[in-house]
Write an enzyme that holds these catalytic residues in place. Structure first.
Site, PDB file in Angstrom:
ATOM      1  N   ASP A 141       0.833  -1.061  -0.088  1.00 54.16           N
ATOM      2  CA  ASP A 141       0.070  -0.128  -0.076  1.00 54.16           C
ATOM      3  C   ASP A 141       0.934   1.322  -0.089  1.00 54.16           C
ATOM      4  O   ASP A 141       0.422   2.272   0.673  1.00 54.16           O
ATOM      5  CB  ASP A 141      -0.873  -0.243   1.275  1.00 54.16           C
ATOM      6  CG  ASP A 141      -2.390   0.058   0.789  1.00 54.16           C
ATOM      7  OD1 ASP A 141      -2.602  -0.066  -0.233  1.00 54.16           O
ATOM      8  OD2 ASP A 141      -3.114   0.258   2.056  1.00 54.16           O
ATOM      9  N   CYS A 197     -19.583 -14.329  -7.304  1.00 53.55           N
ATOM     10  CA  CYS A 197     -20.487 -13.493  -6.864  1.00 53.55           C
ATOM     11  C   CYS A 197     -21.952 -13.981  -7.141  1.00 53.55           C
ATOM     12  O   CYS A 197     -22.732 -13.634  -6.573  1.00 53.55           O
ATOM     13  CB  CYS A 197     -20.155 -11.973  -7.046  1.00 53.55           C
ATOM     14  SG  CYS A 197     -18.775 -11.373  -5.914  1.00 53.55           S
ATOM     15  N   CYS A 200     -25.485 -12.374  -6.522  1.00 55.42           N
ATOM     16  CA  CYS A 200     -25.748 -11.856  -4.848  1.00 55.42           C
ATOM     17  C   CYS A 200     -25.421 -10.171  -5.023  1.00 55.42           C
ATOM     18  O   CYS A 200     -24.345  -9.988  -5.560  1.00 55.42           O
ATOM     19  CB  CYS A 200     -24.753 -12.495  -4.057  1.00 55.42           C
ATOM     20  SG  CYS A 200     -24.559 -11.834  -2.322  1.00 55.42           S
ATOM     21  N   SER A 225     -15.272   4.472   4.395  1.00 54.78           N
ATOM     22  CA  SER A 225     -13.723   4.349   4.696  1.00 54.78           C
ATOM     23  C   SER A 225     -12.806   5.678   4.205  1.00 54.78           C
ATOM     24  O   SER A 225     -12.004   5.938   4.649  1.00 54.78           O
ATOM     25  CB  SER A 225     -13.278   3.264   3.958  1.00 54.78           C
ATOM     26  OG  SER A 225     -13.832   2.049   4.869  1.00 54.78           O
ATOM     27  N   CYS A 250     -15.158   1.392   7.493  1.00 55.49           N
ATOM     28  CA  CYS A 250     -16.600   0.748   7.501  1.00 55.49           C
ATOM     29  C   CYS A 250     -16.282  -0.667   7.142  1.00 55.49           C
ATOM     30  O   CYS A 250     -15.358  -0.887   6.025  1.00 55.49           O
ATOM     31  CB  CYS A 250     -17.347   1.633   6.711  1.00 55.49           C
ATOM     32  SG  CYS A 250     -18.936   0.792   6.375  1.00 55.49           S
ATOM     33  N   CYS A 253     -19.727  -4.112   4.140  1.00 53.05           N
ATOM     34  CA  CYS A 253     -19.992  -4.943   2.844  1.00 53.05           C
ATOM     35  C   CYS A 253     -19.147  -5.987   3.014  1.00 53.05           C
ATOM     36  O   CYS A 253     -19.485  -7.058   2.441  1.00 53.05           O
ATOM     37  CB  CYS A 253     -19.418  -4.067   1.475  1.00 53.05           C
ATOM     38  SG  CYS A 253     -17.287  -3.712   1.706  1.00 53.05           S
ATOM     39  N   CYS A 257     -20.932 -10.134   3.454  1.00 54.44           N
ATOM     40  CA  CYS A 257     -20.710 -11.004   2.460  1.00 54.44           C
ATOM     41  C   CYS A 257     -20.767 -12.462   2.803  1.00 54.44           C
ATOM     42  O   CYS A 257     -20.011 -12.801   3.833  1.00 54.44           O
ATOM     43  CB  CYS A 257     -19.200 -10.675   1.899  1.00 54.44           C
ATOM     44  SG  CYS A 257     -18.706 -11.805   0.718  1.00 54.44           S
TER      45      CYS A 257
END
EC number: 1.17.99.6
Length: 380
Positions: A141, A197, A200, A225, A250, A253, A257
């Site tokens: 990062d 996925c 969904c 975020s 946050c 999500c 999942c």
């Protein structure tokens, strides 16, 4: 060895997987450096302004798409995963307690940048013991690296509709890091995971601010975020009530999942819940001085947002908290003159608290009158 043969490289790739595991890295894959198929999506995302104030994403576009420009000589990227889900994550309790702060679970422990970079560097050092000609550089990062597309190519998972990497066995509670190398190692293309996925859309529906504007596309300008971590300055008033008590990041999500049913608790001590966050009432955190903030967040990723954003975020959370005289008193304390931005958010929160408390007082008065008059309690 100085110039490894094809057989040597196959053996080395197998050894790298073993060494990574010994270093506490949970998965590893190897990809080539062709990321050209991501160009159109990135350019469209930027053109739509979905990056918000993150102007650094507009720069170094070619470096993102060609790792060999970022680290000359690179022909392969070793992509690694490190799980971070802490024990006793307390998701529900922290989100439901409106008077307490919610902090994204990746940030309740030690700064992952430092932890992972050290491990990846150690992996590079171990490879260098076998290959004298190694030219490697670790990334966590910290540079223009397309870590998720790289990890997807390396077989570590697929990119979900929330734009995070998902793994069929481990969900998404993990960090990603890279080691760029000049060795033509065999790629793990046979391990590439198919997108699972399906139909969904749970992550899209649960997002508090509707930041996932379409499958696989996130508008950072609405993402909590981004708002609490990356965004400087004032936060849109329309979004503030939707942020609830989330003061740093946050996880919604990821929480919803279904693939995260498979996620395992991380055994890594550095990622476990720090004691400082055991008492995280909004009032307590809001009353920290800047020196206390710097002291309590030493070695934490939270420290990088700085005191101004810290105060701004908590002010919003207090504005969203249950109405109480204690919250109003905390907001009315002499200001530390952090900035006009913080004062703006304090004023907003104070108004919210006062209005909510007045409404609660009026409701109580109506109930008392109803009881005295012998009327049903729900009568106005």
């Amino acid at each position: 060895m100085s110039t490894p043969s094809e057989t040597d490289l196959i053996k080395l790739a197998n050894n790298i997987r073993q060494w990574a595991k010994e270093l506490g890295l949970n998965d590893v894959g190897i990809s080539d450096i062709d990321l050209s198929e991501n160009r159109e999506a990135i350019e469209t995302w930027l053109e739509n302004g979905y990056h918000g104030t993150m102007s650094f994403l507009e720069r170094n576009g070619e470096l993102r798409l060609d790792p060999s420009l970022l680290h000359p000589g690179t022909v392969r990227v070793i992509s690694v995963r490190m799980d971070y889900l802490p024990e006793h994550a307390r998701f529900a309790s922290d989100l439901e307690q409106r008077d307490h702060a919610y902090i994204s679970r990746y940030a309740v422990g030690r700064d992952y940048h430092k932890v992972m970079r050290k491990r990846i560097k150690q992996l590079g050092d171990r490879i260098a013991q076998e290959v004298e000609s190694l030219n490697a550089r670790p990334f966590v990062d910290s540079a223009p690296v397309l870590e998720r597309p790289i990890a997807q190519k390396a077989g570590l998972g697929w990119i979900g509709k929330h734009s995070l990497l998902l793994n069929a066995q481990s969900g998404s509670w993990f960090f990603l890091g890279e080691l760029m190398v000049n060795l033509p190692l065999p790629v793990t293309s046979d391990a590439i995971q198919e997108n699972q996925c399906g139909e969904c859309v749970a992550c899209i529906k649960i997002c508090p601010t509707d930041a996932i504007v379409s499958p696989y596309t996130v508008d950072a300008r609405r993402c909590i975020s981004y708002l609490t971590i990356e965004h400087e300055g004032s936060i849109d008033e329309a979004l503030r009530p939707l942020m609830g008590n989330r003061i740093y990041g946050c996880d919604d999500c990821q929480l919803i999942c279904p693939w995260n049913r498979h996620a395992e608790i991380s055994p890594e001590p550095d990622y476990q819940h720090r004691a400082i966050w055991d008492d995280h009432s909004l009032i307590t955190l809001f009353q920290w001085s800047e020196d206390e903030f710097l002291s309590h967040t030493a070695g934490s990723p939270i420290r990088r947002i700085g005191f101004e954003r810290w105060q701004r975020n908590i002010a919003i959370a207090i504005g969203n908290a249950s109405a109480s005289e204690a919250h109003i008193a905390a907001l009315q304390q002499p200001r530390q003159c952090v900035s006009d931005v913080v004062d703006e958010h304090i004023d907003w929160a104070l108004q919210r608290q006062q209005q909510a408390l007045s409404a609660a007082t009026r409701k109580t008065a109506r109930l008392i009158r109803s009881v005295r008059q012998g009327l049903p309690r729900d009568a106005d």
